[in-house]
Motif scaffolding. Structure first.
Motif, PDB file in Angstrom:
ATOM      1  N   LEU A 147      -2.605  10.620  -2.870  1.00 56.19           N
ATOM      2  CA  LEU A 147      -2.866   9.531  -3.804  1.00 56.19           C
ATOM      3  C   LEU A 147      -2.650   8.202  -3.099  1.00 56.19           C
ATOM      4  O   LEU A 147      -1.662   8.020  -2.385  1.00 56.19           O
ATOM      5  CB  LEU A 147      -1.895   9.649  -4.989  1.00 56.19           C
ATOM      6  N   HIS A 148      -3.587   7.261  -3.282  1.00 55.08           N
ATOM      7  CA  HIS A 148      -3.449   5.906  -2.737  1.00 55.08           C
ATOM      8  C   HIS A 148      -3.252   4.905  -3.868  1.00 55.08           C
ATOM      9  O   HIS A 148      -3.928   4.979  -4.904  1.00 55.08           O
ATOM     10  CB  HIS A 148      -4.711   5.493  -1.970  1.00 55.08           C
ATOM     11  N   LEU A 149      -2.338   3.969  -3.660  1.00 54.48           N
ATOM     12  CA  LEU A 149      -2.125   2.868  -4.593  1.00 54.48           C
ATOM     13  C   LEU A 149      -1.952   1.576  -3.803  1.00 54.48           C
ATOM     14  O   LEU A 149      -1.337   1.575  -2.735  1.00 54.48           O
ATOM     15  CB  LEU A 149      -0.862   3.090  -5.431  1.00 54.48           C
ATOM     16  N   HIS A 189       0.854  -1.189   0.000  1.00 52.87           N
ATOM     17  CA  HIS A 189       0.000   0.000   0.000  1.00 52.87           C
ATOM     18  C   HIS A 189       0.888   1.236   0.000  1.00 52.87           C
ATOM     19  O   HIS A 189       1.766   1.382   0.848  1.00 52.87           O
ATOM     20  CB  HIS A 189      -0.896   0.000   1.246  1.00 52.87           C
ATOM     21  N   THR A 216     -11.060   6.100  -9.754  1.00 53.22           N
ATOM     22  CA  THR A 216     -10.739   5.088  -8.751  1.00 53.22           C
ATOM     23  C   THR A 216     -10.778   3.715  -9.417  1.00 53.22           C
ATOM     24  O   THR A 216     -11.441   3.520 -10.445  1.00 53.22           O
ATOM     25  CB  THR A 216     -11.741   5.084  -7.582  1.00 53.22           C
ATOM     26  N   SER A 217     -10.094   2.766  -8.821  1.00 53.11           N
ATOM     27  CA  SER A 217     -10.086   1.408  -9.358  1.00 53.11           C
ATOM     28  C   SER A 217     -11.444   0.737  -9.216  1.00 53.11           C
ATOM     29  O   SER A 217     -11.844  -0.044 -10.078  1.00 53.11           O
ATOM     30  CB  SER A 217      -9.009   0.576  -8.658  1.00 53.11           C
ATOM     31  N   LEU A 268      -0.173  -1.882  -4.857  1.00 53.20           N
ATOM     32  CA  LEU A 268       0.639  -2.390  -5.953  1.00 53.20           C
ATOM     33  C   LEU A 268       1.002  -3.858  -5.750  1.00 53.20           C
ATOM     34  O   LEU A 268       1.140  -4.329  -4.627  1.00 53.20           O
ATOM     35  CB  LEU A 268       1.929  -1.575  -6.071  1.00 53.20           C
ATOM     36  N   ILE A 328      -0.616   6.418 -14.390  1.00 55.14           N
ATOM     37  CA  ILE A 328      -0.657   5.101 -13.750  1.00 55.14           C
ATOM     38  C   ILE A 328      -0.775   4.010 -14.813  1.00 55.14           C
ATOM     39  O   ILE A 328      -0.083   2.992 -14.766  1.00 55.14           O
ATOM     40  CB  ILE A 328      -1.834   5.012 -12.755  1.00 55.14           C
ATOM     41  N   ILE A 357      -1.356  -2.788 -10.836  1.00 58.16           N
ATOM     42  CA  ILE A 357      -2.209  -1.945  -9.996  1.00 58.16           C
ATOM     43  C   ILE A 357      -3.369  -2.787  -9.470  1.00 58.16           C
ATOM     44  O   ILE A 357      -4.157  -3.329 -10.241  1.00 58.16           O
ATOM     45  CB  ILE A 357      -2.771  -0.746 -10.786  1.00 58.16           C
ATOM     46  N   HIS A 402      -6.499   1.941  -6.690  1.00 56.97           N
ATOM     47  CA  HIS A 402      -5.993   3.316  -6.642  1.00 56.97           C
ATOM     48  C   HIS A 402      -7.143   4.281  -6.390  1.00 56.97           C
ATOM     49  O   HIS A 402      -8.303   4.001  -6.725  1.00 56.97           O
ATOM     50  CB  HIS A 402      -5.260   3.703  -7.929  1.00 56.97           C
ATOM     51  N   CYS A 415       1.028   5.534  -0.229  1.00 57.05           N
ATOM     52  CA  CYS A 415       0.309   6.802  -0.110  1.00 57.05           C
ATOM     53  C   CYS A 415       1.298   7.938  -0.314  1.00 57.05           C
ATOM     54  O   CYS A 415       2.337   7.991   0.345  1.00 57.05           O
ATOM     55  CB  CYS A 415      -0.361   6.926   1.260  1.00 57.05           C
TER      56      CYS A 415
END
Length: 326
Positions: free
Chosen positions: A72-74, A18, A203-204, A76, A51, A62, A65, A20
């Motif tokens: 920003l949040h991801l 995760h 968003t994902s 991975l 991205i 990804i 996200h 941020c």
């Protein structure tokens, strides 16, 4: 004191992380500046496009996200197996899509004649690039630097746009991964930016819902493949429908502030994850405040701490309370 990356990332323990990244100087990624009335919503498209571009270059997938007003949040997934099959030409072609490389790597990809010593130099450089293409720090550098330049040019200023370090959390098991993904996917709902997950732009979860309606999964995101396809393809060993059910039900509860009002179907899914209803709601609401470092069951946290050479295992109490709590 900030921990070195070597104590935050251990691919032998988990490929899931995760991330941020936050802006500085009241800089905006999206939304409207209440003081000036200027809208920055278009910057979310910058992030989304970048991205997608990076996911097609790096051996990093990804999972989730979300682009918020100032961070920003991801989530991975580092695919260290895929990169092993890449040839020198594969590596250099990918790298040159983002960076110039060296004169020799450019000559190599342009099929120019090189002597033995020059070819050895190219091979050595390609090995360096190969390691960078599974490096989360390089991924974030390739994501943040172009966005910072665009934003500074638009704002007619210089200086930092992002904080110097991004936050990284290792996600050590399925419960940690799915609760973190739900936390990320529900950020706009929790912040009242969007009323429902499907209305959460950039968003994902919105991408997954739109694709699910058509009976597919987004090609830009790591897919859910379920346990029955474990050996057939790379993906998360969990049901897509179960995940969408979890996010939808949790989003309704967060939006309506109905603590504990989880229906029996959702409860049965959480039971399979060994997470109680109460713990799930706590995780998807306050994930970052509950865990400041790696996330997983107490057993996994102890193993992770040992592998990274940490004398103390942080987050044990919360791991015991929230994960394997059902």
């Amino acid at each position: 004191m900030a921990k070195p990356r070597s104590q935050q990332i251990s691919l032998s323990d988990t490929p899931y992380y995760h991330i941020c990244s936050r802006t500085v100087r009241k800089a905006f990624l999206c939304g409207v500046d209440k003081e000036t009335g200027v809208s920055f919503e278009h910057r979310r498209a910058w992030i989304a496009r970048r991205i997608l571009q990076l996911a097609n270059v790096f051996s990093i997938d990804i999972c989730a996200h979300a682009v918020m007003h100032n961070h920003l949040h991801l989530v991975l997934h580092v695919d260290s197996e895929q990169v092993r099959s890449w040839t020198t030409e594969d590596v250099l072609t990918r790298w040159h899509r983002l960076f110039k490389g060296t004169l020799l790597t450019q000559q190599y990809t342009n099929k120019q004649l090189l002597d033995k010593f020059q070819l050895e130099m190219v091979e050595s450089t390609a090995e360096i690039y190969k390691q960078r293409l599974i490096d989360i720090s390089w991924f974030m550098r390739a994501l943040n630097e172009p966005i910072a330049r665009q934003a500074n040019q638009e704002d007619k200023c210089t200086g930092h746009f992002w904080e110097g370090r991004f936050k990284s959390q290792a996600l050590l098991d399925e419960g940690a991964l799915l609760s973190c993904m739900a936390y990320v996917d529900l950020n706009p709902v929790r912040a009242t930016i969007a009323p429902t997950p499907e209305q959460s732009d950039f968003t994902s979860i919105q991408l997954r819902i739109k694709a699910a309606i058509k009976g597919t999964q987004p090609t830009t995101l790591l897919p859910f493949i379920g346990n029955e396809h474990e050996s057939k393809m790379t993906g998360m060993q969990f049901s897509l429908q179960d995940y969408l059910t979890l996010v939808d039900e949790t989003g309704r509860i967060l939006r309506d502030d109905k603590r504990g009002a989880i229906n029996p179907k959702t409860t049965s899914i959480l039971t399979g994850l060994h997470i109680s209803n109460e713990s799930w709601l706590k995780l998807t609401s306050d994930f970052e405040s509950i865990f400041t470092g790696a996330v997983g069951t107490a057993e996994h946290l102890c193993e992770f701490s040992e592998h990274i050479g940490s004398k103390r295992t942080h987050g044990l109490a919360n791991a015991k309370a929230c994960l394997n709590s059902a």
